[in-house]
Design a protein around this motif. Structure first.
Motif, PDB file in Angstrom:
ATOM      1  N   UNK A 166     -92.534  58.704 -43.346  1.00 15.46           N
ATOM      2  CA  UNK A 166     -92.845  57.303 -43.104  1.00 15.46           C
ATOM      3  C   UNK A 166     -91.824  56.607 -42.234  1.00 15.46           C
ATOM      4  N   UNK A 167     -90.712  57.279 -41.925  1.00 13.76           N
ATOM      5  CA  UNK A 167     -89.638  56.650 -41.176  1.00 13.76           C
ATOM      6  C   UNK A 167     -90.099  56.171 -39.799  1.00 13.76           C
ATOM      7  N   UNK A 216     -94.862  75.397 -44.477  1.00 15.64           N
ATOM      8  CA  UNK A 216     -95.012  74.760 -43.174  1.00 15.64           C
ATOM      9  C   UNK A 216     -93.662  74.715 -42.460  1.00 15.64           C
ATOM     10  N   UNK A 217     -93.645  74.918 -41.147  1.00 18.22           N
ATOM     11  CA  UNK A 217     -92.382  74.803 -40.417  1.00 18.22           C
ATOM     12  C   UNK A 217     -91.905  73.358 -40.407  1.00 18.22           C
ATOM     13  N   UNK A 218     -90.611  73.171 -40.462  1.00 18.27           N
ATOM     14  CA  UNK A 218     -90.072  71.817 -40.518  1.00 18.27           C
ATOM     15  C   UNK A 218     -88.986  71.579 -39.491  1.00 18.27           C
ATOM     16  N   UNK A 219     -89.124  70.518 -38.740  1.00 19.84           N
ATOM     17  CA  UNK A 219     -88.114  70.079 -37.793  1.00 19.84           C
ATOM     18  C   UNK A 219     -87.810  68.609 -38.050  1.00 19.84           C
ATOM     19  N   UNK A 220     -86.742  68.133 -37.430  1.00 15.86           N
ATOM     20  CA  UNK A 220     -86.331  66.750 -37.637  1.00 15.86           C
ATOM     21  C   UNK A 220     -87.465  65.768 -37.377  1.00 15.86           C
ATOM     22  N   UNK A 221     -88.141  65.896 -36.243  1.00 22.00           N
ATOM     23  CA  UNK A 221     -89.182  64.926 -35.902  1.00 22.00           C
ATOM     24  C   UNK A 221     -90.336  64.982 -36.907  1.00 22.00           C
ATOM     25  N   UNK A 237     -90.881  48.449 -32.473  1.00 24.74           N
ATOM     26  CA  UNK A 237     -91.271  47.043 -32.409  1.00 24.74           C
ATOM     27  C   UNK A 237     -92.736  46.907 -32.783  1.00 24.74           C
ATOM     28  N   UNK A 238     -93.160  45.713 -33.200  1.00 23.77           N
ATOM     29  CA  UNK A 238     -94.541  45.529 -33.646  1.00 23.77           C
ATOM     30  C   UNK A 238     -95.586  46.022 -32.646  1.00 23.77           C
ATOM     31  N   UNK A 239     -95.291  45.893 -31.355  1.00 25.64           N
ATOM     32  CA  UNK A 239     -96.270  46.303 -30.345  1.00 25.64           C
ATOM     33  C   UNK A 239     -95.981  47.678 -29.744  1.00 25.64           C
ATOM     34  N   UNK A 240     -95.016  48.423 -30.328  1.00 22.91           N
ATOM     35  CA  UNK A 240     -94.686  49.749 -29.807  1.00 22.91           C
ATOM     36  C   UNK A 240     -95.332  50.832 -30.653  1.00 22.91           C
ATOM     37  N   UNK A 241     -95.349  52.049 -30.111  1.00 24.97           N
ATOM     38  CA  UNK A 241     -95.815  53.194 -30.892  1.00 24.97           C
ATOM     39  C   UNK A 241     -94.768  53.535 -31.952  1.00 24.97           C
ATOM     40  N   UNK A 242     -95.141  54.235 -33.032  1.00 30.27           N
ATOM     41  CA  UNK A 242     -94.143  54.721 -33.987  1.00 30.27           C
ATOM     42  C   UNK A 242     -93.046  55.480 -33.242  1.00 30.27           C
ATOM     43  N   UNK A 288     -95.292  48.266 -45.213  1.00 29.02           N
ATOM     44  CA  UNK A 288     -94.180  47.952 -44.307  1.00 29.02           C
ATOM     45  C   UNK A 288     -94.563  48.247 -42.858  1.00 29.02           C
ATOM     46  N   UNK A 289     -94.098  47.400 -41.962  1.00 25.79           N
ATOM     47  CA  UNK A 289     -94.453  47.512 -40.558  1.00 25.79           C
ATOM     48  C   UNK A 289     -93.212  47.690 -39.691  1.00 25.79           C
ATOM     49  N   UNK A 290     -93.429  47.978 -38.415  1.00 25.81           N
ATOM     50  CA  UNK A 290     -92.328  48.010 -37.453  1.00 25.81           C
ATOM     51  C   UNK A 290     -91.922  46.581 -37.125  1.00 25.81           C
ATOM     52  N   UNK A 291     -90.637  46.288 -37.275  1.00 22.00           N
ATOM     53  CA  UNK A 291     -90.174  44.907 -37.080  1.00 22.00           C
ATOM     54  C   UNK A 291     -88.983  44.836 -36.132  1.00 22.00           C
TER      55      UNK A 291
END
Length: 391
Positions: free
Chosen positions: A147-148, A135-140, A154-159, A221-224
């Motif tokens: 999982x990064x 598979x091709x791989x890029x930073x994103x 933030x809790x109410x933001x998109x990843x 783990x969640x966005x905090x």
């Protein structure tokens, strides 16, 4: 004084960021880097902004201290040149899609047969083995699959992707570490090694204790936001004219923080005395600390806390960093070097400092193929007629 990697010759077949970052560090530390580029266009990043006097600053920063040799590796004579260079080199680094080097005739086994001492390093998105290897791989992609991104924001933001290409940088760092380890290992066991670094693996490794939360507590783990999962107050706080971070890393610092801010009443509250309890009470503590910071300007907060040894910092802009007397000047993290064509330009300096080795003396990034004739004539002793084929 020489630099630590003086005498090490590296063939750099990498492009864009992860590989060039790895070999940039080695070049800064004194290794001779011969960058092999495709004639005509060269490294893809030569066309990446920002541009300074027609030259990509993206390319110029990552490829300082290197030589550029233009070789079309689909050409048999160019392949022979690369084989001859392998014979007299210590390291070869590539970040092609897995299988590409095999198709070109430069698999690890083929390269090892030419030079058993060679350290052969590969950087790819998912590694040289496993079901995802093609598979091709890029930073994103690394940030997403590791999982990064799921815990960034933030809790109410998109990843959220980190502001820099951290997956690429982590891969470059780990590849450099692996190469240095293999070079040291070569001293004792008298043969080279194969290094396989994946962007995704490196990003998973960097998640460290966040992974343990799930594996030990079975908690997702969640966005905090800017809060740290394990210590509090360890967060960003709004001042009257900007933002600061405050890092109260232990219970003794909490006591000192309360004293210098005039809030002994906070320290007297039993549920705030121990860090584990403060972590549980982070929401109410965030409100209390913010109520105090909002009454003061950033400089006032920093001056008060730093003078009392409470860890804190302003949230700098890039402009702040470039002009900072400690970071940019004393630590030489912003440096001026020769522009590849004309005049001077600024680059980001090397973060690794040595006491007993020569100081960094950055040389400009090469124009495409600038060193082809010199390397072929002086290193491989090729005749003018032979060299003419590559011009």
């Amino acid at each position: 004084m020489s630099r630590p990697l003086s005498g090490i010759r590296v063939l750099d077949l990498t492009r864009v960021l992860s590989g060039p970052y790895c070999t940039m560090l080695m070049a800064d530390m004194g290794a001779e880097i011969i960058k092999i580029e495709q004639p005509g266009n060269g490294d893809d990043s030569r066309s990446f902004p920002p541009f300074e006097r027609g030259i990509s600053a993206y390319y110029a920063n990552l490829n300082r201290n290197k030589k550029s040799v233009a070789l079309d590796l689909k050409d048999e004579q160019a392949k022979k040149v690369l084989r001859d260079l392998i014979k007299v080199s210590d390291v070869i680094v590539e970040n092609f899609k897995p299988g590409t080097m095999d198709k070109l005739g430069f698999s690890y086994d083929e390269v090892k047969a030419i030079n058993p001492q060679i350290v052969y390093a590969s950087i790819s998105g998912f590694g040289q083995t496993g079901p995802y290897k093609k598979l091709p791989g890029y930073d994103v992609i690394a940030q997403a699959m590791s999982g990064m991104m799921s815990v960034t924001g933030w809790p109410d933001s998109a990843p959220t992707r980190t502001g820099t290409a951290i997956g690429d940088i982590l891969a470059g760092l780990n590849c450099c570490i692996g190469i240095l380890a293999a070079l040291q290992g070569r001293v004792s066991h008298r043969h080279g090694d194969r290094i396989d670094v994946a962007l995704v693996d490196c990003s998973v490794s960097a998640m460290e204790t966040i992974n343990e939360i799930y594996m030990v507590e079975n908690r997702m783990p969640q966005r905090i936001g800017n809060r740290y999962e394990f210590i509090y107050p360890y967060d960003s706080f709004q001042a009257s004219d900007g933002w600061v971070v405050i890092a109260v890393g232990n219970d003794a610092l909490w006591k000192r923080f309360c004293e210098v801010t005039g809030h002994d009443d906070w320290f007297a509250i039993e549920k705030y005395k121990l860090n584990k309890d403060r972590v549980q009470a982070h929401e109410e503590l965030q409100k209390l600390v913010t109520a105090w910071t909002r009454e003061h300007k950033v400089k006032e907060i920093i001056s008060l806390l730093q003078s009392n040894s409470v860890p804190c910092a302003p949230i700098n802009t890039v402009a702040d960093v470039v002009e900072d007397e400690h970071i940019a000047k004393a630590r030489e993290m912003i440096c001026e070097i020769d522009h590849p064509v004309d005049g001077k330009m600024k680059i980001t300096g090397c973060p690794i400092k040595f006491t007993e080795s020569a100081q960094f003396n950055y040389s400009k990034a090469p124009t495409l193929g600038k060193d082809t004739k010199d390397v072929l004539a002086n290193l491989l002793k090729m005749s003018s007629d032979q060299i003419d084929h590559f011009e």
